[in-house]
Design a protein around this motif. Structure first.
Motif, mmCIF file in Angstrom:
data_model
loop_
_atom_site.group_PDB
_atom_site.id
_atom_site.type_symbol
_atom_site.label_atom_id
_atom_site.label_comp_id
_atom_site.label_asym_id
_atom_site.label_seq_id
_atom_site.Cartn_x
_atom_site.Cartn_y
_atom_site.Cartn_z
ATOM 1 N N SER A 1 0.833 -1.202 -0.099
ATOM 2 C CA SER A 1 0.065 -0.036 -0.110
ATOM 3 C C SER A 1 0.947 1.315 -0.002
ATOM 4 O O SER A 1 0.394 2.456 -0.140
ATOM 5 C CB SER A 1 -0.924 -0.015 1.262
ATOM 6 O OG SER A 1 -0.219 0.250 2.376
ATOM 7 N N SER B 1 -0.840 3.056 -7.727
ATOM 8 C CA SER B 1 -2.036 3.416 -7.791
ATOM 9 C C SER B 1 -2.853 1.924 -7.701
ATOM 10 O O SER B 1 -2.545 0.872 -8.311
ATOM 11 C CB SER B 1 -2.443 4.215 -9.151
ATOM 12 O OG SER B 1 -2.512 3.295 -10.272
ATOM 13 N N GLN B 2 -4.355 2.038 -7.640
ATOM 14 C CA GLN B 2 -4.964 0.754 -7.612
ATOM 15 C C GLN B 2 -5.129 0.458 -9.162
ATOM 16 O O GLN B 2 -5.036 -0.757 -9.388
ATOM 17 C CB GLN B 2 -6.481 1.248 -6.952
ATOM 18 C CG GLN B 2 -7.414 0.028 -7.051
ATOM 19 C CD GLN B 2 -6.722 -1.198 -6.148
ATOM 20 O OE1 GLN B 2 -6.328 -0.828 -4.913
ATOM 21 N NE2 GLN B 2 -6.453 -2.373 -6.631
ATOM 22 N N SER B 3 -5.105 1.168 -9.969
ATOM 23 C CA SER B 3 -5.247 0.795 -11.232
ATOM 24 C C SER B 3 -3.825 0.127 -11.612
ATOM 25 O O SER B 3 -3.806 -0.801 -12.462
ATOM 26 C CB SER B 3 -5.637 1.926 -12.380
ATOM 27 O OG SER B 3 -4.612 2.815 -12.225
ATOM 28 N N GLU B 4 -2.712 0.512 -11.267
ATOM 29 C CA GLU B 4 -1.505 -0.004 -11.377
ATOM 30 C C GLU B 4 -1.447 -1.441 -11.057
ATOM 31 O O GLU B 4 -1.051 -2.631 -11.509
ATOM 32 C CB GLU B 4 -0.073 0.709 -11.221
ATOM 33 C CG GLU B 4 0.988 0.320 -11.604
ATOM 34 C CD GLU B 4 1.379 0.411 -12.950
ATOM 35 O OE1 GLU B 4 2.163 -0.463 -13.458
ATOM 36 O OE2 GLU B 4 0.495 1.016 -13.894
#
Length: 156
Positions: free
Chosen positions: A20, A34-37
């Motif tokens: 995180s 990032s969450q998308s990564e």
């Protein structure tokens, strides 16, 4: 192939190191992932496994793995999953001989019915586009044949 090995090792390390707080590398802290990564890294790992390679999911407890650049199964899987790969850590520009080999390798793959794209200038990364129903074993077999036909650059 040395750059591909670095990329494969980086991808495995990146997947293993995702937390995180982000990735640590090169002695300095990188911005958080990032969450998308993270989602992209999970999809990359799933794609690699779909092509028959034991590859860890991202996470702080994932094992670090280094892959043999001559492993045709990993070469085929990585080329098929390249669009999902995390951004590689750049470790120098490939030599003209390495770039030439990559172009010849892509041409060889196309002759064997694989939809291989030429690497971008200054790169040796070949990507392939699979269609639904394509057999990953055909790609592995093509890489095996092409690696014999277009040998790796020595001293790379």
């Amino acid at each position: 192939m040395l750059e591909d090995m670095r990329t494969l090792r980086f991808a495995a390390v990146a997947l293993a190191a995702v937390t995180s707080i982000g990735l640590a590398g090169c002695g300095k802290e990188n911005p958080p992932v990032s969450q998308s990564e993270q989602d992209k890294m999970v999809k990359f790992a799933e794609c690699i496994r779909k092509h028959g390679v034991d590859f860890p999911d991202p996470g702080p407890n994932a094992p670090e793995k280094t892959y043999d650049p001559n492993d045709v199964r990993m070469q085929a899987a990585h080329a098929a999953c390249r669009s999902l790969a995390p951004n590689p850590h750049q470790e120098g520009k490939p030599s003209a001989a390495e770039e030439d080999r990559a172009l010849k390798l892509a041409e060889c793959l196309r002759k064997r019915g694989i939809n291989a794209k030429d690497p971008a200038p200054g790169s040796i990364h070949i990507s392939i586009e699979e269609s639904p129903g394509d057999d990953p074993q055909k790609t592995v077999a093509a890489y095996a044949a092409c690696n014999k036909e277009v040998p790796a650059v020595s001293g790379g």
